[in-house]
Design a protein around this motif. Structure first.
Motif, PDB file in Angstrom:
ATOM      1  N   UNK A  18      10.813   5.091   0.773  1.00  0.00           N
ATOM      2  CA  UNK A  18      11.188   4.321   1.956  1.00  0.00           C
ATOM      3  C   UNK A  18      10.033   3.367   2.225  1.00  0.00           C
ATOM      4  N   UNK A  19      10.339   2.199   2.790  1.00  0.00           N
ATOM      5  CA  UNK A  19       9.274   1.235   3.001  1.00  0.00           C
ATOM      6  C   UNK A  19       9.470   0.476   4.305  1.00  0.00           C
ATOM      7  N   UNK A  51       7.990   8.513  -7.629  1.00  0.00           N
ATOM      8  CA  UNK A  51       6.918   7.807  -8.321  1.00  0.00           C
ATOM      9  C   UNK A  51       5.751   7.527  -7.378  1.00  0.00           C
ATOM     10  N   UNK A  52       6.030   7.410  -6.078  1.00  0.00           N
ATOM     11  CA  UNK A  52       4.954   7.146  -5.127  1.00  0.00           C
ATOM     12  C   UNK A  52       4.082   8.390  -4.947  1.00  0.00           C
ATOM     13  N   UNK A  53       4.698   9.571  -4.962  1.00  0.00           N
ATOM     14  CA  UNK A  53       3.926  10.808  -4.876  1.00  0.00           C
ATOM     15  C   UNK A  53       2.957  10.904  -6.049  1.00  0.00           C
ATOM     16  N   UNK A  54       3.438  10.541  -7.229  1.00  0.00           N
ATOM     17  CA  UNK A  54       2.572  10.559  -8.410  1.00  0.00           C
ATOM     18  C   UNK A  54       1.442   9.555  -8.264  1.00  0.00           C
ATOM     19  N   UNK A  55       1.766   8.367  -7.732  1.00  0.00           N
ATOM     20  CA  UNK A  55       0.738   7.353  -7.526  1.00  0.00           C
ATOM     21  C   UNK A  55      -0.318   7.838  -6.543  1.00  0.00           C
ATOM     22  N   UNK A  56       0.111   8.429  -5.424  1.00  0.00           N
ATOM     23  CA  UNK A  56      -0.829   8.918  -4.423  1.00  0.00           C
ATOM     24  C   UNK A  56      -1.723  10.020  -4.975  1.00  0.00           C
ATOM     25  N   UNK A  64       6.691   8.160  -0.255  1.00  0.00           N
ATOM     26  CA  UNK A  64       7.594   8.931  -1.111  1.00  0.00           C
ATOM     27  C   UNK A  64       8.642   9.668  -0.294  1.00  0.00           C
ATOM     28  N   UNK A  65       9.800   9.895  -0.900  1.00  0.00           N
ATOM     29  CA  UNK A  65      10.820  10.770  -0.324  1.00  0.00           C
ATOM     30  C   UNK A  65      11.608  11.374  -1.479  1.00  0.00           C
ATOM     31  N   UNK A  81       0.836  -1.192   0.000  1.00  0.00           N
ATOM     32  CA  UNK A  81       0.000   0.000   0.000  1.00  0.00           C
ATOM     33  C   UNK A  81       0.874   1.245   0.000  1.00  0.00           C
ATOM     34  N   UNK A  82       0.522   2.212  -0.809  1.00  0.00           N
ATOM     35  CA  UNK A  82       1.219   3.499  -0.812  1.00  0.00           C
ATOM     36  C   UNK A  82       0.581   4.417   0.227  1.00  0.00           C
TER      37      UNK A  82
END
Length: 312
Positions: free
Chosen positions: A202-203, A226-231, A220-221, A169-170
Motif C-alpha cells: 500500500x502506498x 517484496x517491500x518486507x524483503x527490502x526493509x 508491505x501488506x 521510501x519504504x
C-alpha cells in the motif's frame, strides 16, 4: 522545521566519468559544474534534470586519501547507490535544534552552512539521509570551488525525461511515517491507494512544500511482500526514484537502444486518459532503482482526489 525546497539528489559511484557519461547519453541530464576537493574527500559533477528547474542530480566519487565516500562504498560492498537528498531550510540552526529535540542524530557537515541527518523516526532509523543547508550558497557537497562545464551534444536517443517526479521510501507503516513528516516538516498527503488495492503493498504520496518533487511511502501488506524483503535488507531506505517521460514509445525505444532492460510495466486509464510506468534495475543505472512514467493528461497517474475523507 520547514523545507524551502529540495535542491538535489546525490549518488555515489566509484567511476565518476562513466556515470556522468551514462546520465548524459541515456537520461539526457546536462553537466553544469564539476569539482575535485581532496580536502573534503569528494569529487563530483552537478547535472541539470530536464524540466526540473532548481533541482539537480549530483554524482559523487571519492577523492584524496581519507575520503568518507570511500568508506561509504566499502560499507556497501563497493556498490554505487543513492547517498542523500539535499534540501534548503530557512534557518539551519533552528532545524538542528528541532532535529536533536526529536532524537534524530545530526552529523557534522560544515558548521553554519549544512548538516546531515536521517529524517526518519529515530526508533525506525536510519532511513533516507538528508543534507540540509541554510539560505545562501548551493555548495554542500565539497563543491565550493566548482567550475562550469561546457555543454556538449549527445548522440543517439535519450529517455526524454521531463521531470524528477518523486522519491520513494519504504517503511513499515505508511500512515505513521506520513504523520511524522507532516509534523516534522509540513509534508502534505495528496494521494493514497486503498488498503486492499494491491496484494503485497500500500502506498501514499506526500507533497514537499516548496518543491515540485513529491515523497512516496510504500509499506508491505499480505504475505511475502517484496517491500518486507527490502526493509529486512536495507531498513527504511529510499526504494526508487521516479522520472516522467514525454513519449512512452520513444522512452522504451531509448532503453532498448542503450541496452536497458525494463520490468514490471503497468498500464491504466483514468477518466479516459492513459498512463504507463515501468522500472529499470539499479545494476544498470548506477545503484538507483529508477521508475519511468508517462501520462496522457497531467494528473491522471497520481490524483489529489484519491484520499478518503478524514485521512488528510
Amino acid at each position: 522545521m520547514r523545507i524551502y525546497r529540495i535542491d538535489h539528489v546525490a549518488q555515489v559511484v566509484p567511476d565518476l566519468d562513466a556515470q556522468v557519461s551514462f546520465l548524459s547519453r541515456v537520461f539526457g541530464f546536462r553537466p553544469v559544474s564539476q569539482w575535485d576537493n581532496p580536502a573534503a574527500g569528494t569529487k563530483g559533477v552537478r547535472l541539470e534534470i530536464p524540466g526540473s528547474w532548481g533541482h539537480a542530480w549530483l554524482v559523487l566519487a571519492p577523492s584524496g586519501d581519507s575520503s568518507p565516500l570511500a568508506t561509504w562504498l566499502d560499507d556497501h560492498g563497493g556498490r554505487p547507490g543513492l547517498h542523500h537528498v539535499g534540501a534548503e531550510v530557512p534557518d539551519l540552526d533552528a532545524a538542528i535544534v528541532e532535529l536533536e529535540e526529536r532524537g534524530l542524530k545530526v552529523t557534522d557537515g560544515v558548521p553554519g552552512r549544512w548538516t546531515e541527518a536521517s529524517l526518519t523516526p529515530p526508533e525506525h532509523g536510519p532511513g533516507v539521509l538528508w543534507r540540509l543547508r541554510g539560505p545562501g550558497t548551493l555548495a554542500m557537497a565539497g563543491d565550493e570551488d566548482a567550475t562550469p562545464v561546457e555543454a556538449s551534444d549527445v548522440d543517439g536517443p535519450t529517455l526524454g525525461i521531463v521531470a524528477l517526479d518523486h522519491i520513494c521510501q519504504a517503511f513499515g507503516d505508511r500512515d505513521e511515517l506520513a504523520r511524522w513528516y507532516a509534523d516534522l516538516a509540513g509534508f502534505v498527503q495528496v494521494w493514497r491507494t486503498a488498503d486492499d488495492e494491491h496484494p503485497d503493498m500500500a502506498d501514499l504520496v506526500l507533497n514537499v512544500p516548496g518543491s515540485s518533487i513529491c515523497w512516496e511511502v510504500i509499506m508491505p501488506r499480505g504475505e511475502d511482500s517484496f517491500i518486507e524483503k527490502f526493509l529486512s535488507r536495507n531498513g527504511a531506505a529510499a526504494h526508487h526514484v521516479t522520472f516522467q517521460v514525454s513519449d512512452w514509445d520513444a522512452a522504451l525505444a531509448a532503453c532498448e537502444h542503450h541496452g536497458l532492460n525494463t520490468f514490471d510495466e503497468e498500464t491504466g486509464v483514468t477518466d479516459g486518459a492513459a498512463w504507463k510506468h515501468t522500472f529499470v534495475h539499479p545494476k544498470q543505472t548506477g545503484g538507483v532503482l529508477v521508475q519511468l512514467f508517462w501520462e496522457q493528461r497531467p494528473g491522471v497517474w497520481v490524483r489529489s482526489d484519491k484520499i478518503p475523507p478524514g485521512s488528510r
